[in-house]
Enzyme design. Structure first.
Site, PDB file in Angstrom:
ATOM      1  N   ASP A   1     -10.932 -35.135 -11.476  1.00  0.00           N
ATOM      2  CA  ASP A   1     -10.324 -33.806 -11.554  1.00  0.00           C
ATOM      3  C   ASP A   1     -10.351 -33.304 -12.999  1.00  0.00           C
ATOM      4  OD1 ASP A   1      -9.826 -34.018  -8.909  1.00  0.00           O
ATOM      5  OD2 ASP A   1      -7.653 -34.290  -9.061  1.00  0.00           O
ATOM      6  N   TYR A   2     -10.112 -34.215 -13.959  1.00  0.00           N
ATOM      7  CA  TYR A   2     -10.091 -33.826 -15.363  1.00  0.00           C
ATOM      8  C   TYR A   2     -11.463 -33.300 -15.792  1.00  0.00           C
ATOM      9  CZ  TYR A   2      -9.889 -34.173 -20.447  1.00  0.00           C
ATOM     10  OH  TYR A   2      -9.953 -33.876 -21.780  1.00  0.00           O
ATOM     11  N   GLU A   3     -12.537 -34.043 -15.410  1.00  0.00           N
ATOM     12  CA  GLU A   3     -13.893 -33.608 -15.780  1.00  0.00           C
ATOM     13  C   GLU A   3     -14.208 -32.239 -15.174  1.00  0.00           C
ATOM     14  OE1 GLU A   3     -16.676 -37.525 -16.168  1.00  0.00           O
ATOM     15  OE2 GLU A   3     -15.625 -37.275 -14.237  1.00  0.00           O
ATOM     16  N   PHE A   4     -13.783 -32.026 -13.901  1.00  0.00           N
ATOM     17  CA  PHE A   4     -14.014 -30.740 -13.225  1.00  0.00           C
ATOM     18  C   PHE A   4     -13.299 -29.623 -13.988  1.00  0.00           C
ATOM     19  CE2 PHE A   4     -13.121 -27.339 -10.270  1.00  0.00           C
ATOM     20  CZ  PHE A   4     -14.295 -27.216  -9.544  1.00  0.00           C
TER      21      PHE A   4
ATOM     22  N   SER B   1      -7.485 -13.246  21.997  1.00  0.00           N
ATOM     23  CA  SER B   1      -6.571 -14.382  22.122  1.00  0.00           C
ATOM     24  C   SER B   1      -7.106 -15.279  23.241  1.00  0.00           C
ATOM     25  CB  SER B   1      -5.158 -13.900  22.447  1.00  0.00           C
ATOM     26  OG  SER B   1      -5.174 -13.095  23.603  1.00  0.00           O
ATOM     27  N   LEU B   2      -6.477 -16.432  23.454  1.00  0.00           N
ATOM     28  CA  LEU B   2      -6.941 -17.371  24.476  1.00  0.00           C
ATOM     29  C   LEU B   2      -5.905 -17.521  25.570  1.00  0.00           C
ATOM     30  CD1 LEU B   2      -8.362 -20.270  22.245  1.00  0.00           C
ATOM     31  CD2 LEU B   2      -9.670 -18.536  23.475  1.00  0.00           C
TER      32      LEU B   2
ATOM     33  N   GLU C   1     -12.414 -28.679  20.839  1.00  0.00           N
ATOM     34  CA  GLU C   1     -12.047 -28.648  19.428  1.00  0.00           C
ATOM     35  C   GLU C   1     -10.533 -28.697  19.282  1.00  0.00           C
ATOM     36  OE1 GLU C   1     -14.265 -25.351  17.359  1.00  0.00           O
ATOM     37  OE2 GLU C   1     -15.056 -25.116  19.388  1.00  0.00           O
TER      38      GLU C   1
ATOM     39  N   LYS D   1      -6.957 -27.426  18.162  1.00  0.00           N
ATOM     40  CA  LYS D   1      -6.378 -26.081  18.006  1.00  0.00           C
ATOM     41  C   LYS D   1      -5.487 -26.083  16.767  1.00  0.00           C
ATOM     42  CE  LYS D   1      -4.077 -22.400  20.546  1.00  0.00           C
ATOM     43  NZ  LYS D   1      -3.076 -22.073  19.522  1.00  0.00           N
TER      44      LYS D   1
ATOM     45  N   ASP E   1      -3.083 -25.058  13.772  1.00  0.00           N
ATOM     46  CA  ASP E   1      -1.893 -24.215  13.740  1.00  0.00           C
ATOM     47  C   ASP E   1      -1.789 -23.562  12.371  1.00  0.00           C
ATOM     48  OD1 ASP E   1       0.305 -23.016  14.767  1.00  0.00           O
ATOM     49  OD2 ASP E   1       1.658 -24.708  14.494  1.00  0.00           O
TER      50      ASP E   1
ATOM     51  N   GLU F   1      -9.464 -20.829  10.784  1.00  0.00           N
ATOM     52  CA  GLU F   1      -8.016 -20.876  10.611  1.00  0.00           C
ATOM     53  C   GLU F   1      -7.694 -21.292   9.178  1.00  0.00           C
ATOM     54  OE1 GLU F   1      -4.674 -20.405  13.455  1.00  0.00           O
ATOM     55  OE2 GLU F   1      -6.835 -20.093  13.539  1.00  0.00           O
TER      56      GLU F   1
ATOM     57  N   TYR G   1     -14.514 -22.447  13.072  1.00  0.00           N
ATOM     58  CA  TYR G   1     -14.753 -22.898  14.444  1.00  0.00           C
ATOM     59  C   TYR G   1     -15.613 -21.979  15.309  1.00  0.00           C
ATOM     60  CZ  TYR G   1     -10.618 -19.887  15.151  1.00  0.00           C
ATOM     61  OH  TYR G   1      -9.721 -18.856  15.143  1.00  0.00           O
TER      62      TYR G   1
ATOM     63  N   LYS H   1      -2.340 -26.448  25.722  1.00  0.00           N
ATOM     64  CA  LYS H   1      -1.210 -26.591  24.811  1.00  0.00           C
ATOM     65  C   LYS H   1      -0.505 -27.924  25.078  1.00  0.00           C
ATOM     66  CE  LYS H   1      -0.204 -23.661  22.359  1.00  0.00           C
ATOM     67  NZ  LYS H   1       0.439 -22.353  22.400  1.00  0.00           N
TER      68      LYS H   1
ATOM     69  N   CYS I   1      25.093  -0.836  31.201  1.00  0.00           N
ATOM     70  CA  CYS I   1      24.197  -0.932  30.048  1.00  0.00           C
ATOM     71  C   CYS I   1      25.010  -1.226  28.788  1.00  0.00           C
ATOM     72  CB  CYS I   1      23.430   0.374  29.873  1.00  0.00           C
ATOM     73  SG  CYS I   1      22.381   0.399  28.394  1.00  0.00           S
TER      74      CYS I   1
ATOM     75  N   CYS J   1      24.585   2.172  26.406  1.00  0.00           N
ATOM     76  CA  CYS J   1      25.084   3.514  26.736  1.00  0.00           C
ATOM     77  C   CYS J   1      26.150   3.508  27.824  1.00  0.00           C
ATOM     78  CB  CYS J   1      23.929   4.431  27.140  1.00  0.00           C
ATOM     79  SG  CYS J   1      23.125   3.954  28.696  1.00  0.00           S
TER      80      CYS J   1
ATOM     81  N   CYS K   1      18.500  -0.044  33.075  1.00  0.00           N
ATOM     82  CA  CYS K   1      19.381   1.078  32.752  1.00  0.00           C
ATOM     83  C   CYS K   1      18.622   2.348  33.133  1.00  0.00           C
ATOM     84  CB  CYS K   1      19.716   1.098  31.264  1.00  0.00           C
ATOM     85  SG  CYS K   1      20.558   2.631  30.772  1.00  0.00           S
TER      86      CYS K   1
ATOM     87  N   CYS L   1      19.489   6.780  26.531  1.00  0.00           N
ATOM     88  CA  CYS L   1      19.805   5.423  26.069  1.00  0.00           C
ATOM     89  C   CYS L   1      18.998   5.131  24.809  1.00  0.00           C
ATOM     90  CB  CYS L   1      19.492   4.423  27.173  1.00  0.00           C
ATOM     91  SG  CYS L   1      19.936   2.726  26.777  1.00  0.00           S
TER      92      CYS L   1
END
Length: 664
Positions: free
Chosen positions: A31-34, A80-81, A111, A113, A115, A170, A222, A309, A403, A406, A421, A427
């Protein structure tokens, strides 16, 4: 070495090390060299701005400020799925696929899913040009500057990538990085973030991209989207995406049948906690792109994909009280107020109880210890009661009779679970809800006007229905809370621009009960103007394809109201589109009315979707599978033999692309 060559060499080297570290997880330097090499490049670029490159590795540290995130329409919708929760659900889905594809062999790509926050990346000539959030699936917010700081997102591609395409994925926050962020916040005396998903999503909307760069976000890809991609299947697309430089998780599997799919699901339901990020299920897709095209889409989701799910997490807490909410249609929903409890990474204080029948079925009582879970729904729900801990003084819940807003006595129609209502125009939540629906993205899409502002406008007495919006002035809205001059200008301009929204969306915006986007489109196409629709009888409406008695009765009831007719007359006067435009009428005809077409195969002159649009524009209906009601099959290259056999067996005529185009 001259300066330009030195800068170019450093950029190439850092891009390679970045890919090795963040995508392959196989670093070749420390990481230091990078960091030292990156600082050297930053220094050279600062001294020689003439060699600026918007895709230099130094862009990863951020620094761009975005005050307002531009709304961008997706060139290809982000659907959406549909969800499933059991093997039986998946088998039902497989049977539906078989009805359309016949006896063709079907493979599935499975695959994880993820989150996180959905994102769409656009590349032109191998360069990242745009990143857009999912939004409502039709349009989202452009967050390109922020996404460029995510190290696993390639700024330049490698290999044989297409000239232009989109790739969906994602944005996630790995668990280790999330824990580290929270420890730093605690050490600084700040409140920790609640969960990785919401933190990842919120990160994309930070105004300062250098703040985004500090967060250890990751991007898992994906799905390819576009034309002429050079791939034939989902699994091949994943392999290609890896070759081009994208981070595609290795866990995806190609499965031959539902049993293999369930093996994959069962394995990851147990082993998901070993992953570096959160998942909440498995996504199963028909592998062949050709078969995906054959299967098509419903109004909300692809028919060729399903999300399985995992069983929802469940917790126990105390039911403190029940309150009642009134929606825009007047439907009253009971809401459980709970002792706060942590569930699936968020603190839950409220849960849905759906209706009076559900309360009675669960026999839920104030003071009970109840079981709460967060399944496929956004709002948690009560699924049971711990009777062993019930107080002997607990009394059954008496559902309200009036209600809560109202005071009007509630009604409950025969065969319906919900109480309503009936005070439609007096209302307050119904008034506010109808206007909020009217301005929403899929309806009039009035930019600069949100749900909170609508509620404020109603509260201040400036509007009491959606027609009142078109009388608002800048001077009226400027005094509102958090409303600056620029915001007021945007609001008034947004209202004016909504007059261009086409009739089918205006019809949806009116909020007629049971008239969703798809039904509104059918009614607009059939009747072509609000005046013709207003004159329609129940029998006429039921005669329209896929319009049932319940929808027909609701439409007639809407236009029987003098109040609604007065509102519509006002909308006409303000210039809102209440009929199909002359341009749309010119492009359409009734030449195919009464005919049903099934489109199958790959076409040369027009795409499959364009073919379907031509059928609908000319009065025809697009069927998803061949049946005795099918008039014609429009066959292209690679049409499955099972479809041909079925058409022959039923005596359905098969026509070519050219024959269809001649028909219209």
């Amino acid at each position: 070495m001259d300066i330009q060559k030195e800068i170019s060499a450093l950029r190439q080297e850092l891009t390679k090390h970045n890919y090795n570290y963040y995508v392959l997880d196989a670093p070749e330097i420390t990481d230091y060299e990078f960091d030292m090499k990156l600082k050297a490049l930053q220094k050279l670029e600062a001294e020689h701005p003439e060699y600026n490159d918007p895709n230099s590795p130094t862009i990863r540290v951020g620094g761009m400020i975005t005050k307002n995130f531009k709304t961008i329409k997706h060139s290809i919708r982000m659907y959406s799925l549909d969800n499933s929760y059991s093997k039986e659900d998946l088998e039902d889905w497989e049977r539906r696929i078989a009805r359309v594809l016949g006896d063709e062999t079907v493979e599935f790509t499975c695959e994880l899913k993820y989150d996180g926050a959905s994102i769409s990346l656009t590349y032109k000539n191998g360069i990242l040009v745009r990143a857009v959030t999912r939004g409502d699936g039709v349009q989202g917010d452009e967050v390109t500057n922020n996404v460029k700081t995510i190290r696993s997102v390639p700024l330049k591609l490698q290999g044989d990538y297409p000239d232009e395409f989109e790739i969906r994925g994602e944005i996630v926050l790995p668990l280790e990085g999330f824990a580290k962020m929270n420890q730093e916040r605690v050490n600084a005396g700040e409140v920790p973030y609640m969960n990785p998903r919401n933190t990842a999503s919120g990160s994309l909307k930070l105004q300062d991209s250098s703040e985004v760069a500090k967060r250890p976000l990751d991007c898992l890809l994906y799905s390819l989207a576009g034309t002429n991609l050079g791939v034939e299947s989902q699994f091949e697309g994943l392999q290609k995406a890896k070759e081009w430089g994208f981070k595609v998780p290795q866990q995806a599997r190609l499965c031959k049948n539902t049993d293999q799919v369930m093996d994959f699901i069962n394995y990851w339901e147990v082993h998901r906690h070993e992953l570096p990020y959160e998942i909440d299920g498995i996504v199963i897709k028909v592998n062949s792109f050709h078969q995906q095209d054959e299967l098509g889409y419903t109004a909300k989701a692809p028919r060729w994909a399903m999300a399985y799910k995992f069983k929802a997490e469940q917790v126990s807490t105390v039911l403190k009280s029940i309150s009642y909410q009134v929606g825009r249609t007047g439907a009253v929903t009971p809401v459980a107020n709970l002792e706060p409890v942590l569930l699936a990474g968020t603190t839950v204080k409220r849960a849905s109880l759906h209706n009076a029948d559900q309360i009675e079925k669960l026999d839920v009582r104030i003071g009970d210890y109840v079981y709460v879970e967060k399944g496929g729904e956004i709002i948690p729900k009560i699924v049971g009661v711990d009777l062993s801990r019930r107080s002997e003084h607990a009394m059954p819940v008496e559902y309200i009779q009036n209600c809560p807003e109202c005071g009007t006595p509630l009604i409950r129609n025969a065969g319906e679970a919900q109480h309503y209502c009936p005070n439609i125009y007096g209302c307050n939540p119904q008034i506010t809800g109808r206007i909020q629906h009217f301005i929403s993205r899929n309806a009039m899409n009035i930019e600069g006007l949100g749900a909170e502002t609508v509620a404020l406008l109603v509260k201040q007495g400036l509007i009491s229905n959606y027609a009142d919006l078109y009388q608002l002035t800048k001077e009226q809205v400027i005094p509102l809370e958090r409303m600056a001059e620029k915001s007021a200008d945007n609001l008034i301009q947004g209202i004016e621009k909504s007059k261009e929204i086409p009739f089918e969306r205006v019809l949806f915006a009116l909020g007629i009960r049971y008239v969703g986007q798809t039904v509104a489109k059918k009614l607009a196409k059939e009747f072509k103007s609000i005046d013709a629709l207003a004159q329609a009888t129940i029998d006429t409406l039921v005669g329209v394809d896929e319009i049932g008695a319940r929808i027909a009765e609701s439409v007639v009831e809407f236009f029987d109201s003098n109040y609604n007719n007065q509102i519509i007359e006002r909308l006409k006067g303000y210039g809102v589109q209440l009929e199909i435009s002359a341009e749309q009428l010119e492009e359409s005809s009734e030449i195919l009315k009464g005919l049903t077409f099934v489109v199958s195969g790959v076409f040369e002159k027009v795409s499959r979707n364009e073919l379907k649009e031509l059928i609908e524009k000319n009065g025809g209906k697009v069927g998803s599978s061949i049946s005795s009601k099918t008039s014609y099959v429009v066959a292209g290259d690679k049409m499955g033999p099972s479809k041909k056999n079925k058409a022959d067996a039923l005596g359905v005529k098969i026509i070519t692309e050219d024959m269809f185009l001649d028909m219209i």
